[in-house]
Design a protein around this motif. Structure first.
Motif, PDB file in Angstrom:
ATOM      1  N   TRP B  34       0.856  -1.182   0.000  1.00 28.05           N
ATOM      2  CA  TRP B  34       0.000   0.000   0.000  1.00 28.05           C
ATOM      3  C   TRP B  34       0.890   1.229   0.000  1.00 28.05           C
ATOM      4  O   TRP B  34       1.836   1.331   0.786  1.00 28.05           O
ATOM      5  N   TYR B  35       0.577   2.144  -0.923  1.00 25.62           N
ATOM      6  CA  TYR B  35       1.298   3.406  -1.036  1.00 25.62           C
ATOM      7  C   TYR B  35       0.290   4.548  -0.968  1.00 25.62           C
ATOM      8  O   TYR B  35      -0.882   4.395  -1.323  1.00 25.62           O
ATOM      9  N   LYS B  36       0.801   5.705  -0.577  1.00 25.79           N
ATOM     10  CA  LYS B  36       0.007   6.918  -0.602  1.00 25.79           C
ATOM     11  C   LYS B  36       0.717   7.938  -1.489  1.00 25.79           C
ATOM     12  O   LYS B  36       1.949   8.043  -1.464  1.00 25.79           O
ATOM     13  N   GLN B  37      -0.065   8.653  -2.260  1.00 22.91           N
ATOM     14  CA  GLN B  37       0.497   9.670  -3.141  1.00 22.91           C
ATOM     15  C   GLN B  37      -0.254  10.974  -2.939  1.00 22.91           C
ATOM     16  O   GLN B  37      -1.477  11.031  -3.076  1.00 22.91           O
ATOM     17  N   LYS B  38       0.497  11.996  -2.601  1.00 21.30           N
ATOM     18  CA  LYS B  38      -0.121  13.312  -2.495  1.00 21.30           C
ATOM     19  C   LYS B  38       0.097  14.048  -3.803  1.00 21.30           C
ATOM     20  O   LYS B  38       1.083  13.819  -4.501  1.00 21.30           O
ATOM     21  N   TYR B  39      -0.830  14.952  -4.100  1.00 21.48           N
ATOM     22  CA  TYR B  39      -0.769  15.667  -5.369  1.00 21.48           C
ATOM     23  C   TYR B  39       0.577  16.356  -5.523  1.00 21.48           C
ATOM     24  O   TYR B  39       1.016  17.088  -4.652  1.00 21.48           O
ATOM     25  N   GLY B  40       1.244  16.098  -6.671  1.00 27.30           N
ATOM     26  CA  GLY B  40       2.512  16.747  -6.951  1.00 27.30           C
ATOM     27  C   GLY B  40       3.689  16.179  -6.186  1.00 27.30           C
ATOM     28  O   GLY B  40       4.798  16.698  -6.291  1.00 27.30           O
ATOM     29  N   GLU B  41       3.454  15.115  -5.432  1.00 30.96           N
ATOM     30  CA  GLU B  41       4.547  14.518  -4.669  1.00 30.96           C
ATOM     31  C   GLU B  41       4.734  13.062  -5.062  1.00 30.96           C
ATOM     32  O   GLU B  41       3.962  12.492  -5.827  1.00 30.96           O
ATOM     33  N   GLY B  42       5.784  12.483  -4.533  1.00 32.45           N
ATOM     34  CA  GLY B  42       6.070  11.093  -4.852  1.00 32.45           C
ATOM     35  C   GLY B  42       5.221  10.126  -4.045  1.00 32.45           C
ATOM     36  O   GLY B  42       4.372  10.523  -3.262  1.00 32.45           O
ATOM     37  N   LEU B  43       5.464   8.861  -4.260  1.00 29.99           N
ATOM     38  CA  LEU B  43       4.727   7.816  -3.551  1.00 29.99           C
ATOM     39  C   LEU B  43       5.385   7.525  -2.216  1.00 29.99           C
ATOM     40  O   LEU B  43       6.602   7.397  -2.118  1.00 29.99           O
ATOM     41  N   ILE B  44       4.553   7.411  -1.213  1.00 30.06           N
ATOM     42  CA  ILE B  44       5.043   7.117   0.130  1.00 30.06           C
ATOM     43  C   ILE B  44       4.622   5.705   0.490  1.00 30.06           C
ATOM     44  O   ILE B  44       3.430   5.364   0.445  1.00 30.06           O
ATOM     45  N   PHE B  45       5.598   4.885   0.850  1.00 32.75           N
ATOM     46  CA  PHE B  45       5.310   3.505   1.241  1.00 32.75           C
ATOM     47  C   PHE B  45       4.582   3.496   2.577  1.00 32.75           C
ATOM     48  O   PHE B  45       4.993   4.150   3.539  1.00 32.75           O
ATOM     49  N   LEU B  46       3.505   2.734   2.640  1.00 30.60           N
ATOM     50  CA  LEU B  46       2.749   2.610   3.885  1.00 30.60           C
ATOM     51  C   LEU B  46       3.023   1.259   4.547  1.00 30.60           C
ATOM     52  O   LEU B  46       3.501   1.193   5.675  1.00 30.60           O
ATOM     53  N   MET B  47       2.664   0.199   3.838  1.00 29.18           N
ATOM     54  CA  MET B  47       2.786  -1.134   4.416  1.00 29.18           C
ATOM     55  C   MET B  47       2.930  -2.196   3.344  1.00 29.18           C
ATOM     56  O   MET B  47       2.534  -1.983   2.205  1.00 29.18           O
ATOM     57  N   MET B  48       3.468  -3.325   3.746  1.00 30.53           N
ATOM     58  CA  MET B  48       3.550  -4.480   2.863  1.00 30.53           C
ATOM     59  C   MET B  48       3.024  -5.699   3.613  1.00 30.53           C
ATOM     60  O   MET B  48       3.364  -5.902   4.785  1.00 30.53           O
ATOM     61  N   LEU B  49       2.191  -6.469   2.950  1.00 31.37           N
ATOM     62  CA  LEU B  49       1.597  -7.659   3.547  1.00 31.37           C
ATOM     63  C   LEU B  49       1.973  -8.868   2.720  1.00 31.37           C
ATOM     64  O   LEU B  49       1.980  -8.812   1.485  1.00 31.37           O
ATOM     65  N   GLN B  50       2.262  -9.969   3.397  1.00 32.71           N
ATOM     66  CA  GLN B  50       2.672 -11.176   2.679  1.00 32.71           C
ATOM     67  C   GLN B  50       1.841 -12.397   3.024  1.00 32.71           C
ATOM     68  O   GLN B  50       1.556 -13.227   2.174  1.00 32.71           O
ATOM     69  N   LYS B  51       1.482 -12.530   4.270  1.00 34.22           N
ATOM     70  CA  LYS B  51       0.850 -13.779   4.721  1.00 34.22           C
ATOM     71  C   LYS B  51      -0.662 -13.627   4.785  1.00 34.22           C
ATOM     72  O   LYS B  51      -1.187 -12.574   5.136  1.00 34.22           O
ATOM     73  N   GLY B  52      -1.352 -14.698   4.463  1.00 36.72           N
ATOM     74  CA  GLY B  52      -2.799 -14.706   4.579  1.00 36.72           C
ATOM     75  C   GLY B  52      -3.217 -14.412   6.005  1.00 36.72           C
ATOM     76  O   GLY B  52      -2.680 -14.995   6.937  1.00 36.72           O
ATOM     77  N   GLY B  53      -4.140 -13.488   6.171  1.00 33.21           N
ATOM     78  CA  GLY B  53      -4.617 -13.119   7.487  1.00 33.21           C
ATOM     79  C   GLY B  53      -3.759 -12.068   8.177  1.00 33.21           C
ATOM     80  O   GLY B  53      -4.079 -11.621   9.279  1.00 33.21           O
ATOM     81  N   GLU B  54      -2.695 -11.656   7.508  1.00 28.45           N
ATOM     82  CA  GLU B  54      -1.785 -10.693   8.129  1.00 28.45           C
ATOM     83  C   GLU B  54      -2.448  -9.329   8.266  1.00 28.45           C
ATOM     84  O   GLU B  54      -3.202  -8.904   7.399  1.00 28.45           O
ATOM     85  N   GLU B  55      -2.114  -8.647   9.334  1.00 26.37           N
ATOM     86  CA  GLU B  55      -2.630  -7.309   9.586  1.00 26.37           C
ATOM     87  C   GLU B  55      -1.497  -6.460  10.133  1.00 26.37           C
ATOM     88  O   GLU B  55      -0.736  -6.906  10.991  1.00 26.37           O
ATOM     89  N   LYS B  56      -1.378  -5.255   9.594  1.00 24.33           N
ATOM     90  CA  LYS B  56      -0.355  -4.325  10.074  1.00 24.33           C
ATOM     91  C   LYS B  56      -0.979  -2.963  10.311  1.00 24.33           C
ATOM     92  O   LYS B  56      -1.915  -2.576   9.612  1.00 24.33           O
ATOM     93  N   SER B  57      -0.427  -2.256  11.270  1.00 24.95           N
ATOM     94  CA  SER B  57      -0.931  -0.925  11.583  1.00 24.95           C
ATOM     95  C   SER B  57       0.197   0.067  11.668  1.00 24.95           C
ATOM     96  O   SER B  57       1.316  -0.268  12.083  1.00 24.95           O
ATOM     97  N   HIS B  58      -0.100   1.267  11.265  1.00 29.61           N
ATOM     98  CA  HIS B  58       0.837   2.386  11.405  1.00 29.61           C
ATOM     99  C   HIS B  58       0.006   3.609  11.724  1.00 29.61           C
ATOM    100  O   HIS B  58      -0.773   4.074  10.897  1.00 29.61           O
ATOM    101  N   GLU B  59       0.179   4.082  12.941  1.00 32.65           N
ATOM    102  CA  GLU B  59      -0.616   5.205  13.430  1.00 32.65           C
ATOM    103  C   GLU B  59      -2.096   4.849  13.281  1.00 32.65           C
ATOM    104  O   GLU B  59      -2.539   3.889  13.855  1.00 32.65           O
ATOM    105  N   LYS B  60      -2.857   5.583  12.521  1.00 29.85           N
ATOM    106  CA  LYS B  60      -4.290   5.313  12.446  1.00 29.85           C
ATOM    107  C   LYS B  60      -4.673   4.521  11.200  1.00 29.85           C
ATOM    108  O   LYS B  60      -5.848   4.434  10.852  1.00 29.85           O
ATOM    109  N   ILE B  61      -3.681   3.947  10.538  1.00 31.83           N
ATOM    110  CA  ILE B  61      -3.937   3.196   9.319  1.00 31.83           C
ATOM    111  C   ILE B  61      -3.658   1.715   9.546  1.00 31.83           C
ATOM    112  O   ILE B  61      -2.587   1.357  10.032  1.00 31.83           O
ATOM    113  N   THR B  62      -4.630   0.878   9.217  1.00 31.39           N
ATOM    114  CA  THR B  62      -4.499  -0.566   9.369  1.00 31.39           C
ATOM    115  C   THR B  62      -4.761  -1.235   8.027  1.00 31.39           C
ATOM    116  O   THR B  62      -5.744  -0.910   7.355  1.00 31.39           O
TER     117      THR B  62
END
Lengths: 114, 106
Positions: B34-62
């Protein structure tokens, strides 16, 4: 350390001209990707290089598009006989290796074909 | 190759509301970004998931990857204007979804 760099940042060209876009990946990254992003749209995969393996060219939209990579360093995306529909931001990314590694993106080259 | 479908294409929420963005693959995902892109800016990496059922959180984003590894969701709790941007899911083969444009109204 330095991130992925791309040049030029902006390119305006006339329809029918050839253009070359450059990408300098992060040192040590064996995988390099090119994407195209049209205005308001997502990323469209173009081509993928991994080490010395044959590149995955499956995303190139036509034979006017080609790319080369020198070893595990700089890559050049060439668009021949540019068309107006080629106008987009061209993004390059590199990762430590192919597969499940974070891709680090460059700032992109904005190409405008007039 | 595998197609990645994102939904919704765009989303407008009031600040403080929760929201979910979905990413569905036609084939098994062997890794999803999952990446986030703001207008006029580059892509920011959020998270990477590999395993079935995996869940990751960063601040208020899951982000979650389902057991079958064909669908991922990105959930934002108590959204803020700083969350606004385009959220992109990507597979490792590599393919990206078309993106979800998020607007958060103050």
């Amino acid at each position: 350390g330095a991130g992925v760099s791309q040049s030029p940042s902006n390119k305006v060209t006339e329809k029918g001209k050839d253009v070359e876009l450059r990408c300098d990946p992060i040192s040590g990254h064996t995988a390099l990707y090119w994407y195209r992003q049209r205005l308001g749209q997502g990323l469209e995969f173009l081509i993928y290089f991994q080490g010395n393996s044959a590149p995955d060219k499956s995303g190139l939209p036509s034979d006017r598009f080609s790319a080369e990579r020198t070893g595990e360093s700089v890559s050049t995306l060439t668009i021949q006989r540019t068309q107006q529909e080629d106008s987009a931001v061209y993004l390059c990314a590199s990762s430590l290796s192919g597969g499940i590694y974070e891709q680090y993106f460059g700032p992109g080259t904005r190409l405008t074909v007039t | 190759s595998q197609e990645l479908e994102q939904s919704p294409q765009s989303l407008i929420v009031q600040e403080g509301k929760n929201l979910t963005i979905n990413c569905t693959s036609s084939k098994t995902l062997y890794g999803l970004y999952w990446y986030k892109q703001k207008y006029g800016e580059g892509l920011i990496f959020l998270m990477m998931l590999q395993k079935g059922g995996e869940e990751k959180s960063h601040e208020k984003i899951t982000a979650k990857l389902d057991e079958k590894k064909q669908q991922s969701s990105l959930h934002i709790t108590a959204s803020q204007p700083s969350h606004a941007g385009i959220y992109l899911c990507g597979a490792v083969d590599p393919r990206f979804g078309a993106g979800t444009r998020l607007t958060v109204k103050p």
